[in-house]
Design a protein around this motif. Structure first.
Motif, PDB file in Angstrom:
ATOM      1  N   LEU A   1      55.969   6.087  53.808  1.00 18.92           N
ATOM      2  CA  LEU A   1      56.819   6.102  52.613  1.00 18.92           C
ATOM      3  C   LEU A   1      56.600   4.825  51.819  1.00 18.92           C
ATOM      4  CD1 LEU A   1      60.511   7.252  52.411  1.00 18.92           C
ATOM      5  CD2 LEU A   1      59.842   5.089  51.360  1.00 18.92           C
ATOM      6  N   ILE A   2      56.437   4.974  50.522  1.00 17.39           N
ATOM      7  CA  ILE A   2      56.271   3.827  49.631  1.00 17.39           C
ATOM      8  C   ILE A   2      57.485   3.767  48.715  1.00 17.39           C
ATOM      9  CG2 ILE A   2      54.798   2.677  47.942  1.00 17.39           C
ATOM     10  CD1 ILE A   2      53.278   3.160  50.460  1.00 17.39           C
TER      11      ILE A   2
ATOM     12  N   GLU B   1      70.478   4.998  36.771  1.00 19.76           N
ATOM     13  CA  GLU B   1      69.305   4.639  37.561  1.00 19.76           C
ATOM     14  C   GLU B   1      68.727   5.931  38.127  1.00 19.76           C
ATOM     15  OE1 GLU B   1      66.912   1.390  39.163  1.00 19.76           O
ATOM     16  OE2 GLU B   1      68.560   1.408  37.725  1.00 19.76           O
ATOM     17  N   TYR B   2      67.401   6.066  38.048  1.00 26.70           N
ATOM     18  CA  TYR B   2      66.753   7.261  38.577  1.00 26.70           C
ATOM     19  C   TYR B   2      65.987   6.916  39.847  1.00 26.70           C
ATOM     20  CZ  TYR B   2      67.530   9.422  33.985  1.00 26.70           C
ATOM     21  OH  TYR B   2      68.092   9.931  32.848  1.00 26.70           O
ATOM     22  N   LEU B   3      66.045   7.802  40.803  1.00 28.70           N
ATOM     23  CA  LEU B   3      65.154   7.744  41.948  1.00 28.70           C
ATOM     24  C   LEU B   3      64.189   8.919  41.817  1.00 28.70           C
ATOM     25  CD1 LEU B   3      67.635   6.948  44.867  1.00 28.70           C
ATOM     26  CD2 LEU B   3      66.098   5.368  43.694  1.00 28.70           C
ATOM     27  N   PHE B   4      62.941   8.613  41.484  1.00 30.09           N
ATOM     28  CA  PHE B   4      61.901   9.636  41.385  1.00 30.09           C
ATOM     29  C   PHE B   4      61.305   9.805  42.781  1.00 30.09           C
ATOM     30  CE2 PHE B   4      62.251   7.749  37.208  1.00 30.09           C
ATOM     31  CZ  PHE B   4      62.241   8.847  36.363  1.00 30.09           C
ATOM     32  N   VAL B   5      61.272  11.018  43.263  1.00 28.84           N
ATOM     33  CA  VAL B   5      60.824  11.280  44.627  1.00 28.84           C
ATOM     34  C   VAL B   5      59.638  12.233  44.589  1.00 28.84           C
ATOM     35  CG1 VAL B   5      61.529  11.995  46.933  1.00 28.84           C
ATOM     36  CG2 VAL B   5      63.239  11.070  45.345  1.00 28.84           C
ATOM     37  N   GLY B   6      58.530  11.805  45.135  1.00 29.34           N
ATOM     38  CA  GLY B   6      57.337  12.641  45.203  1.00 29.34           C
ATOM     39  C   GLY B   6      56.937  12.893  46.647  1.00 29.34           C
TER      40      GLY B   6
ATOM     41  N   LYS C   1      51.507  14.442  43.280  1.00 30.79           N
ATOM     42  CA  LYS C   1      52.377  14.973  44.324  1.00 30.79           C
ATOM     43  C   LYS C   1      52.752  16.416  44.000  1.00 30.79           C
ATOM     44  CE  LYS C   1      53.341  12.779  47.255  1.00 30.79           C
ATOM     45  NZ  LYS C   1      52.564  12.442  48.474  1.00 30.79           N
ATOM     46  N   GLU C   2      52.781  17.252  45.013  1.00 37.41           N
ATOM     47  CA  GLU C   2      53.089  18.664  44.801  1.00 37.41           C
ATOM     48  C   GLU C   2      54.541  18.868  44.379  1.00 37.41           C
ATOM     49  OE1 GLU C   2      52.890  22.940  47.229  1.00 37.41           O
ATOM     50  OE2 GLU C   2      52.231  21.068  48.186  1.00 37.41           O
TER      51      GLU C   2
ATOM     52  N   SER D   1      48.891   8.376  47.162  1.00 34.36           N
ATOM     53  CA  SER D   1      49.177   9.807  47.011  1.00 34.36           C
ATOM     54  C   SER D   1      49.401  10.509  48.354  1.00 34.36           C
ATOM     55  CB  SER D   1      48.039  10.499  46.249  1.00 34.36           C
ATOM     56  OG  SER D   1      46.810  10.334  46.936  1.00 34.36           O
ATOM     57  N   ASN D   2      48.961   9.897  49.444  1.00 30.52           N
ATOM     58  CA  ASN D   2      49.156  10.509  50.754  1.00 30.52           C
ATOM     59  C   ASN D   2      50.486  10.131  51.392  1.00 30.52           C
ATOM     60  OD1 ASN D   2      46.629  11.797  50.733  1.00 30.52           O
ATOM     61  ND2 ASN D   2      45.611   9.967  51.492  1.00 30.52           N
ATOM     62  N   SER D   3      51.273   9.325  50.691  1.00 32.35           N
ATOM     63  CA  SER D   3      52.567   8.880  51.220  1.00 32.35           C
ATOM     64  C   SER D   3      53.708   9.498  50.431  1.00 32.35           C
ATOM     65  CB  SER D   3      52.672   7.349  51.148  1.00 32.35           C
ATOM     66  OG  SER D   3      51.597   6.726  51.800  1.00 32.35           O
ATOM     67  N   ILE D   4      54.886   9.538  51.032  1.00 33.85           N
ATOM     68  CA  ILE D   4      56.096   9.894  50.284  1.00 33.85           C
ATOM     69  C   ILE D   4      56.364   8.771  49.291  1.00 33.85           C
ATOM     70  CG2 ILE D   4      58.582  10.309  50.475  1.00 33.85           C
ATOM     71  CD1 ILE D   4      57.857  11.064  53.503  1.00 33.85           C
TER      72      ILE D   4
END
Length: 631
Positions: A500-501, A625-630, A596-597, A569-572
């Motif tokens: 996770l990043i 505040e936004y948390l963008f999650v990929g 990210k899919e 790209s391979n991490s959350i």
């Protein structure tokens, strides 16, 4: 839901009935892999030759065009293919018959004959064009082909079968999209290409025009479809306006051939494919999650952009993923990385600011070393002559002469500490003491103009230093994991594994600056002993030049996010970003969706501890505040 994959191209039965300028047959190998694996309804409002439609053969479709003759042809092939075939079988490939049929007004013919006429003229005219004049009359000359396949019965039956699964609409694309598009639908858009000229594809097929302003309106429709939750793929020429209009989304440039051109030198070109994912809705649970008591032992800070008030929300999101190794890419105050450490994660903390890396060295990488109070007190005593750098360089700027001398003494003694973690604790304490003794905790001004008499300002620098040592000591603990603190550019960070990043970069906003170095240059200088920086002597604050960062401009920030998302790209991915910052929410989602899919946005109401705009009274410090999650 219907399922479609790129492998279907090998099993295509139906194919386009007409030759079509700008037809997408040659681009199918690039287009089909971009088609969503599942979707609701297929909608194509610029059907033209229908290469994409016939390749996919969707079970539920809306196909449309503003050309009534074209729509009549498709309807007749769908509903009365035998009648169309019977008319086609009567036509001959002669110039006499060609011009005789061309002279007929299609609107006065039986509908099936009008459909056959269109197919016949298309197969036998010059270059397969279907151009009309201002009166709507077909005016392309005879093509002189030896054996054109005027009546391809097998293809017509296959096309008829596919067309029977579609609702065939004659109308403007705008009205079609407004009326039919629903969340989950897949819309393929193949509008008239830019640049607009008398030879553009659209003018070949209709009396109407499609100008640059129409492309602007189409882009607005695409954004609406994105917001609505539709999948969109759009094609166009590789034109600057296309890149400008669809900058938030993924744009692929494809080499193509122009089959219809009077000049062989112009038959090569570049098309673009714009892929627009549906806007993701909030599926991630943001239920309040209690944090370990250890988190509260991290020394509080007024560090700009600190996420100390968002820890519960960040953990609520992160805890929904199986992640053992977490990277805090822009650690800042260090509190987020510390929170992950308390949750038993292996933490890699990074920041380009040396002071931030010092914090995380002392309290994240460090598992068991503390700085005894007697050793800390000994650091306050001069054991050898200092270089008097602070006393000479910053005289009368931030602290008294005695305080400057004490800072020089502490600098000198801290440099002599052999243990890297004790040294980090001592420097963290010195940075903290200097910040607490500074009104507002920043160094963008000189003097004491913001001294409001608060208790921290009344304590001596020695008191502040010793209290900071005690606070840092209490924060030290062992979570049994090999945590690391790194000091460097996020783009250059090399790590073997990262589940996770967490990304909390400087926020770019035209309303404020994001220069951490400008605010904290003095304590950043302490952390690195002013090595590798050049103090700007002409400035009143004696600051040094800010570190270069791509996050200082809108385009730079967008490009930086794109590169970071690609790199990891391979991490959350979890990204903190503010509603008053750029790129916008939609742009951020589009950038992340390239890599990210799944992309989701979790909004959090938040108020910064102090305004970072020119006039905090405007209440612009109250933001979302936004948390963008990929993932």
């Amino acid at each position: 839901m219907q399922s479609n994959t790129a492998t279907q191209i090998s099993t295509i039965v139906a194919k386009p009935i007409l030759k079509w300028a700008g037809g997408k047959t040659q681009m199918l190998k690039e287009l089909l892999p971009k088609v969503p694996s599942s979707y609701g309804r297929y909608i194509e409002p610029f059907i033209g030759g229908g290469a994409m439609f016939f390749a996919l053969q969707p079970e539920n479709a809306i196909i449309a065009d503003s050309n009534p003759e074209l729509i009549n042809m498709y309807r007749q092939v769908a509903e009365h293919v035998d009648e169309v075939i019977s008319y086609l079988e009567k036509y001959e490939n002669t110039s006499e018959m060609f011009y005789a049929v061309r002279s007929l007004d299609w609107e006065e013919l039986p509908e099936a004959e009008a459909a056959a006429r269109m197919i016949y003229l298309n197969k036998t005219c010059y270059n397969g064009l279907y151009r009309v004049n201002k009166k709507g009359h077909f005016n392309v000359p005879y093509g002189k082909y030896k054996k054109p396949k005027i009546c391809d019965i097998e293809s017509l039956y296959a096309a008829s079968k596919s067309l029977q699964n579609a609702e065939i609409v004659c109308g403007d694309y705008f009205l079609v999209l407004e009326h039919y598009a629903e969340p989950g639908d897949f819309i393929f858009l193949d509008p008239p290409y830019l640049p607009i000229s008398e030879y553009s594809d659209f003018k070949r097929y209709t009396k109407e025009q499609f100008y640059e302003e129409d492309h602007v309106e189409l882009a607005k429709q695409v954004m609406r479809l994105h917001e609505k939750g539709c999948h969109v793929i759009l094609t166009n020429s590789n034109h600057p306006l296309v890149h400008e209009l669809y900058a938030p989304f993924k744009i692929d440039v494809i080499q193509t051939k122009r089959h219809i051109s009077c000049n062989g030198n112009t038959r090569k070109g570049e098309d673009v494919i714009v892929t627009v994912p549906p806007k993701q809705r909030f599926l991630i649970n943001l239920a309040p999650t209690p944090l370990p008591k250890q988190v509260s032992l991290y020394p509080p800070t007024r560090f700009m952009g600190s996420k100390s008030k968002l820890l519960s929300e960040i953990w609520a999101v992160a805890s929904q993923f199986q992640a053992e190794t977490v990277v805090d890419l822009f650690s800042g105050s260090g509190i987020v990385g510390y929170m992950f450490k308390t949750q038993g994660k292996t933490v890699i903390s990074n920041d380009y600011m040396s002071m931030s890396a010092t914090f995380t060295k002392a309290m994240i990488e460090n598992s068991n070393v503390t700085l005894p109070l007697n050793e800390a007190e000994n650091l306050l005593i001069s054991h050898k002559e200092s270089d008097h750098f602070v006393a000479n360089t910053f005289k009368d700027l931030y602290y008294t002469d005695a305080e400057n001398d004490l800072i020089d003494t502490l600098r000198t003694n801290i440099a002599e500490i052999h243990d890297q973690y004790k040294r980090a604790i001592a420097m963290t304490a010195l940075i903290r003491a200097c910040t607490k003794k500074r009104p507002r905790g920043i160094f963008t001004y000189t003097g004491q103009r913001y001294n409001d008499g608060r208790k921290d300002l009344q304590k001596t620098l020695s008191q502040q230093f010793l209290e900071a040592v005690e606070a840092v000591n209490k924060a030290v603990f062992d979570n049994g994991k090999p945590n690391k603190s790194k000091n460097g550019d996020a783009m250059d960070l090399r790590i073997e594994q990262a589940d996770l990043i967490y990304i909390d970069p400087p926020y770019y906003s035209p309303l404020s600056d994001n220069e951490y170095v400008r605010r904290y240059h003095f304590v950043e200088g302490l952390a690195r002993d002013w090595k590798g920086v050049e103090i700007q002597e002409h400035t009143q604050t004696k600051k040094f030049k800010s570190y270069p960062t791509p996050f200082s401009t809108r385009k730079g920030a967008a490009d930086a996010f794109d590169k970071l998302f690609k790199k990891f790209s391979n991490s959350i991915l979890i990204v903190s970003y503010s509603s008053n910052s750029l790129p916008t929410q939609d742009e951020m989602v589009a950038i992340m969706a390239k890599h990210k899919e799944h992309v989701e946005v979790v909004p959090v109401d938040y108020k910064y501890s102090f305004g970072n705009q020119n006039n905090a009274k405007t209440h612009r410090n109250s933001v979302k505040e936004y948390l963008f999650v990929g993932y």
